[in-house]
Scaffold this motif. Sequence first.
Motif, PDB file in Angstrom:
ATOM      1  N   ARG A  24       2.595   3.129  -3.672  1.00 16.37           N
ATOM      2  CA  ARG A  24       1.189   3.123  -4.060  1.00 16.37           C
ATOM      3  C   ARG A  24       0.332   2.744  -2.859  1.00 16.37           C
ATOM      4  O   ARG A  24       0.738   1.944  -2.016  1.00 16.37           O
ATOM      5  N   LEU A  25      -0.860   3.298  -2.787  1.00 13.51           N
ATOM      6  CA  LEU A  25      -1.756   3.034  -1.672  1.00 13.51           C
ATOM      7  C   LEU A  25      -2.910   2.111  -2.080  1.00 13.51           C
ATOM      8  O   LEU A  25      -3.973   2.127  -1.472  1.00 13.51           O
ATOM      9  N   ASP A  26      -2.682   1.306  -3.127  1.00 12.35           N
ATOM     10  CA  ASP A  26      -3.763   0.453  -3.587  1.00 12.35           C
ATOM     11  C   ASP A  26      -3.697  -0.959  -3.019  1.00 12.35           C
ATOM     12  O   ASP A  26      -4.515  -1.809  -3.362  1.00 12.35           O
ATOM     13  N   GLN A  27      -2.724  -1.254  -2.141  1.00  9.56           N
ATOM     14  CA  GLN A  27      -2.765  -2.522  -1.424  1.00  9.56           C
ATOM     15  C   GLN A  27      -3.974  -2.493  -0.487  1.00  9.56           C
ATOM     16  O   GLN A  27      -4.205  -1.488   0.187  1.00  9.56           O
ATOM     17  N   ILE A  78      -3.406  -1.184   3.188  1.00  8.28           N
ATOM     18  CA  ILE A  78      -3.046   0.234   3.279  1.00  8.28           C
ATOM     19  C   ILE A  78      -4.235   1.104   2.874  1.00  8.28           C
ATOM     20  O   ILE A  78      -4.516   2.132   3.512  1.00  8.28           O
ATOM     21  N   ARG A  79      -4.934   0.713   1.824  1.00  7.75           N
ATOM     22  CA  ARG A  79      -6.096   1.483   1.392  1.00  7.75           C
ATOM     23  C   ARG A  79      -7.148   1.559   2.500  1.00  7.75           C
ATOM     24  O   ARG A  79      -7.726   2.621   2.765  1.00  7.75           O
ATOM     25  N   GLU A  80      -7.364   0.435   3.183  1.00  5.22           N
ATOM     26  CA  GLU A  80      -8.383   0.412   4.227  1.00  5.22           C
ATOM     27  C   GLU A  80      -7.978   1.214   5.452  1.00  5.22           C
ATOM     28  O   GLU A  80      -8.817   1.866   6.073  1.00  5.22           O
ATOM     29  N   ILE A  81      -6.679   1.180   5.815  1.00  8.85           N
ATOM     30  CA  ILE A  81      -6.294   1.970   6.987  1.00  8.85           C
ATOM     31  C   ILE A  81      -6.376   3.458   6.667  1.00  8.85           C
ATOM     32  O   ILE A  81      -6.735   4.271   7.527  1.00  8.85           O
ATOM     33  N   CYS A  82      -6.093   3.845   5.422  1.00 10.49           N
ATOM     34  CA  CYS A  82      -6.266   5.248   5.018  1.00 10.49           C
ATOM     35  C   CYS A  82      -7.733   5.653   5.134  1.00 10.49           C
ATOM     36  O   CYS A  82      -8.057   6.727   5.661  1.00 10.49           O
TER      37      CYS A  82
END
Length: 332
Positions: free
Chosen positions: A302-305, A308-312
């Motif tokens: 999941r990309l909701d950490q 990780i969300r911010e780097i995306c």
Amino acid sequence: MAGTAQESEANGSGRQRRPRIEWFEAVLAYRRWHTIAEASRRLGVSQDLLSERIRLLEEWFGHELFERSQPHLRLTPRMTAVGERHLPYMQQIVAAFDDLLTTMTVPSTRGQIVVALPESLATGLLAGVRSAMHERGILPPGGWRFFTARSAVVRKEVSLKHAALGLLIERDPYTDRELVVEPIARSPMCLFTNPNHRFAHRAEPVSIDELRDEVIVLDKDQSTYRAIFEGLLRRANIPIQRRDAFSNIEAVKSAVQAGPGVAMLPYFALAHEVQAGELAIVNFAEEPVYVQILLAHHPDNRLDQPAIREICNEFRRRALLLPQPVPEVVHG
């Protein structure tokens, strides 16, 4: 085997039995992958068992969640009004269960977050992203770890979950059956050479046949860029009489700048040298081939950490700023 599992899942009737998380997962998987065969493959269960789980959840709701085709009343992946109304709740149930499983294991945010990407992005796009993340203090407790490799290796590392996030460079268009990919930028492949080369300032387009006598400068084996360039020459039946191959694109650019030779790379990887007058884009007669830059992650990751969300988000923002050539330069 499937029959035994179905019997155990069907014990009880109506609202008297509690729904199982697997029933919600089956409904969401069928909605996402559109066929029972693909949804069952993704979940690792038989098609009969997946269909049974959908039926049991519909029975628990007391309504059909998916529309049926006419006249045979076969299940379709289109949700009914009842299904659409309850879809957010079903998604929240599965997401909450995933979060629970995460808290019961070692949270990935306690270690490093690994990002894999091709070298041509590490030397350009990554620098601004990394700097912005540090300036804003968005750092996982274990820090970031970035490593570079060709796209095929990056894809494998993401598939094996060794990297939480990967950036791929693939020929446009590109789809992936195993990973979730999101295109964030697009760039044309450009033929380039030394600014003093006879091709550099020619008004009329250079035909591919004119490359027969040139030194062809190539990237490393199994590079996406090299595969595109060699494929173009091969389809035109042009034998490469003289070739020099290098282990990275910075060496390719330096070799072309020193001469002799021509090479092909995406414009975003050449823009700085072209603008500085160190390299020249050839007015090439061939229709340009485009490559995509894609964010990729495993469906289970999941990309909701927050980190990780911010780097995306930062990669998306920076990708929008990548230089693009004016149409006249690319199309001739």
